[in-house]
Design a protein around this motif. Sequence first.
Motif, PDB file in Angstrom:
ATOM      1  N   GLU A 129      10.222  14.873   0.402  1.00 42.89           N
ATOM      2  CA  GLU A 129      10.147  16.062   1.244  1.00 42.89           C
ATOM      3  C   GLU A 129       9.300  17.155   0.609  1.00 42.89           C
ATOM      4  N   HIS A 130       9.364  17.264  -0.721  1.00 44.34           N
ATOM      5  CA  HIS A 130       8.539  18.253  -1.413  1.00 44.34           C
ATOM      6  C   HIS A 130       7.106  17.769  -1.586  1.00 44.34           C
ATOM      7  N   SER A 131       6.886  16.482  -1.451  1.00 45.93           N
ATOM      8  CA  SER A 131       5.528  15.916  -1.490  1.00 45.93           C
ATOM      9  C   SER A 131       5.074  15.712  -0.048  1.00 45.93           C
ATOM     10  N   SER A 132       4.864  16.819   0.640  1.00 47.84           N
ATOM     11  CA  SER A 132       4.621  16.766   2.082  1.00 47.84           C
ATOM     12  C   SER A 132       3.383  15.965   2.453  1.00 47.84           C
ATOM     13  N   THR A 133       2.334  16.031   1.643  1.00 45.92           N
ATOM     14  CA  THR A 133       1.113  15.274   1.941  1.00 45.92           C
ATOM     15  C   THR A 133       1.380  13.779   1.912  1.00 45.92           C
TER      16      THR A 133
ATOM     17  N   LEU B  55       0.819  -1.207   0.000  1.00 45.64           N
ATOM     18  CA  LEU B  55       0.000   0.000   0.000  1.00 45.64           C
ATOM     19  C   LEU B  55       0.857   1.263   0.000  1.00 45.64           C
ATOM     20  N   ILE B  56       1.935   1.248   0.775  1.00 39.57           N
ATOM     21  CA  ILE B  56       2.821   2.408   0.814  1.00 39.57           C
ATOM     22  C   ILE B  56       3.448   2.650  -0.555  1.00 39.57           C
ATOM     23  N   LEU B  57       3.864   1.572  -1.222  1.00 40.45           N
ATOM     24  CA  LEU B  57       4.415   1.711  -2.569  1.00 40.45           C
ATOM     25  C   LEU B  57       3.410   2.394  -3.488  1.00 40.45           C
ATOM     26  N   HIS B  58       2.149   2.009  -3.401  1.00 36.84           N
ATOM     27  CA  HIS B  58       1.150   2.589  -4.293  1.00 36.84           C
ATOM     28  C   HIS B  58       0.733   3.991  -3.871  1.00 36.84           C
ATOM     29  N   LYS B  59       0.888   4.348  -2.625  1.00 39.76           N
ATOM     30  CA  LYS B  59       0.691   5.742  -2.231  1.00 39.76           C
ATOM     31  C   LYS B  59       1.716   6.631  -2.943  1.00 39.76           C
ATOM     32  N   VAL B  60       2.948   6.143  -3.010  1.00 37.04           N
ATOM     33  CA  VAL B  60       3.998   6.890  -3.695  1.00 37.04           C
ATOM     34  C   VAL B  60       3.694   6.992  -5.186  1.00 37.04           C
ATOM     35  N   LEU B  61       3.281   5.880  -5.812  1.00 34.17           N
ATOM     36  CA  LEU B  61       2.976   5.892  -7.243  1.00 34.17           C
ATOM     37  C   LEU B  61       1.816   6.837  -7.544  1.00 34.17           C
ATOM     38  N   ASP B  62       0.804   6.862  -6.685  1.00 36.77           N
ATOM     39  CA  ASP B  62      -0.320   7.775  -6.883  1.00 36.77           C
ATOM     40  C   ASP B  62       0.120   9.231  -6.798  1.00 36.77           C
ATOM     41  N   SER B  63       1.102   9.497  -5.961  1.00 37.15           N
ATOM     42  CA  SER B  63       1.565  10.879  -5.796  1.00 37.15           C
ATOM     43  C   SER B  63       2.282  11.392  -7.038  1.00 37.15           C
ATOM     44  N   LEU B  64       2.738  10.493  -7.915  1.00 41.07           N
ATOM     45  CA  LEU B  64       3.444  10.918  -9.123  1.00 41.07           C
ATOM     46  C   LEU B  64       2.521  11.615 -10.122  1.00 41.07           C
ATOM     47  N   LYS B  65       1.212  11.521  -9.894  1.00 38.13           N
ATOM     48  CA  LYS B  65       0.263  12.201 -10.788  1.00 38.13           C
ATOM     49  C   LYS B  65       0.393  13.717 -10.679  1.00 38.13           C
ATOM     50  N   HIS B  66       0.856  14.184  -9.548  1.00 38.17           N
ATOM     51  CA  HIS B  66       0.948  15.629  -9.311  1.00 38.17           C
ATOM     52  C   HIS B  66       2.383  15.987  -8.931  1.00 38.17           C
ATOM     53  N   THR B  67       3.304  15.652  -9.817  1.00 34.82           N
ATOM     54  CA  THR B  67       4.709  15.807  -9.456  1.00 34.82           C
ATOM     55  C   THR B  67       5.372  16.993 -10.127  1.00 34.82           C
ATOM     56  N   ASP B  68       6.348  17.537  -9.452  1.00 33.77           N
ATOM     57  CA  ASP B  68       7.217  18.560 -10.022  1.00 33.77           C
ATOM     58  C   ASP B  68       8.559  17.898 -10.303  1.00 33.77           C
ATOM     59  N   PRO B  69       8.877  17.642 -11.581  1.00 31.21           N
ATOM     60  CA  PRO B  69      10.090  16.877 -11.898  1.00 31.21           C
ATOM     61  C   PRO B  69      11.386  17.573 -11.525  1.00 31.21           C
ATOM     62  N   LYS B  70      11.341  18.840 -11.197  1.00 32.28           N
ATOM     63  CA  LYS B  70      12.569  19.553 -10.840  1.00 32.28           C
ATOM     64  C   LYS B  70      13.009  19.219  -9.413  1.00 32.28           C
ATOM     65  N   LYS B  71      12.149  18.586  -8.663  1.00 30.95           N
ATOM     66  CA  LYS B  71      12.419  18.377  -7.249  1.00 30.95           C
ATOM     67  C   LYS B  71      12.645  16.894  -6.948  1.00 30.95           C
ATOM     68  N   GLY B  72      13.878  16.470  -7.008  1.00 29.00           N
ATOM     69  CA  GLY B  72      14.228  15.126  -6.582  1.00 29.00           C
ATOM     70  C   GLY B  72      14.061  14.039  -7.613  1.00 29.00           C
ATOM     71  N   PHE B  73      13.999  14.404  -8.914  1.00 32.25           N
ATOM     72  CA  PHE B  73      13.812  13.404  -9.963  1.00 32.25           C
ATOM     73  C   PHE B  73      14.992  13.365 -10.924  1.00 32.25           C
ATOM     74  N   ILE B  74      15.275  12.147 -11.415  1.00 27.69           N
ATOM     75  CA  ILE B  74      16.213  11.950 -12.524  1.00 27.69           C
ATOM     76  C   ILE B  74      15.558  10.961 -13.479  1.00 27.69           C
ATOM     77  N   LEU B  75      15.637  11.253 -14.795  1.00 27.27           N
ATOM     78  CA  LEU B  75      15.141  10.336 -15.803  1.00 27.27           C
ATOM     79  C   LEU B  75      16.288   9.946 -16.714  1.00 27.27           C
ATOM     80  N   GLN B  76      16.499   8.639 -16.852  1.00 29.31           N
ATOM     81  CA  GLN B  76      17.578   8.137 -17.694  1.00 29.31           C
ATOM     82  C   GLN B  76      17.053   7.064 -18.641  1.00 29.31           C
TER      83      GLN B  76
END
Length: 293
Positions: free
Chosen positions: A196-200, A159-180
């Motif tokens: 940390e930037h996804s405080s909720t 469930l925790i894993l999917h909470k994180v995946l759901d949060s990616l719907k509203h993400t700011d890629p400049k904050k803590g992301f790398i795409l390779q």
Amino acid sequence: MKRYFLQYTSMIMLVLFSTGCSLWMDWIKEEEKKPEEVIKDQEAPKKTAITTSAMINDEKVVEVLTKARQKDEQSKGHSFSIRGTQTLTNKEGLINQNQISLTGHEKRETETLHLIGTINTSKNYEAWKIHNLLYERMTSDWLKRDLVKAKRSPFDMYLILHKVLDSLKHTDPKKGFILQEEDGHFVVSASKQYLEHSSTTQKEITSQIYHGLKTTLAESNSTLKVNNVLITDFSLDYTIRQKDYQYSNIKMTLTYDYVLNDKIFTMQETIEKIHKGAFNEDLVIPKEIVNHQ
């Protein structure tokens, strides 16, 4: 003093994948395996040599995550496997470690999910989710609960894993992301900075951990009090096939501290979900499980 320490350690260990006092009592009746033996029995994840390109721009992160989400939402059902590790330590060192190996099937139309497998190769685990209800067992007894009631079982890690995946719907890629790009795949990596930037999301995960520990202790009639849950590290690697934007595997590592009766403990949980293909069969929760309650 030695006897008191052993009793205290046993109480701490019950927060690991326990869904109630009856399950825990069944576990401790059997001889414990040493953590080193548990680790030895597990097959180490195989690593594939890959070539990594330069980091891709932020707009591409949004595009890849959006298309991957759309692909997932189009799926009527899928099969997957789960590999996980949960390691508990304190300042004296390792207390306990659990390894998970599960097979899963999900049917979106009926909101039904089935997990089955083992913990530490010798303990059977099974769970059925239908809408917001969960039926799970680690012994011969099925336990029922609403998913809003957190515990510390393998399904709660899921469930925790999917909470994180759901949060990616509203993400700011400049904050803590790398795409390779890696051998026909996109790999989206998120760090603790993202959390940390996804405080909720961070608050939801922290709350679930806290209430899970609290519930497990209460059901075992423990006098220990849990507080000060703090996430200290986090990482997510989301691997997506370039040809169709289907996820290949998702790996999350979460490390957190908590206090039990003024003693600090550290938990590191790693969970990896691996896509196995479409699942088009009927998935209906057996009546005997529902009638067992």
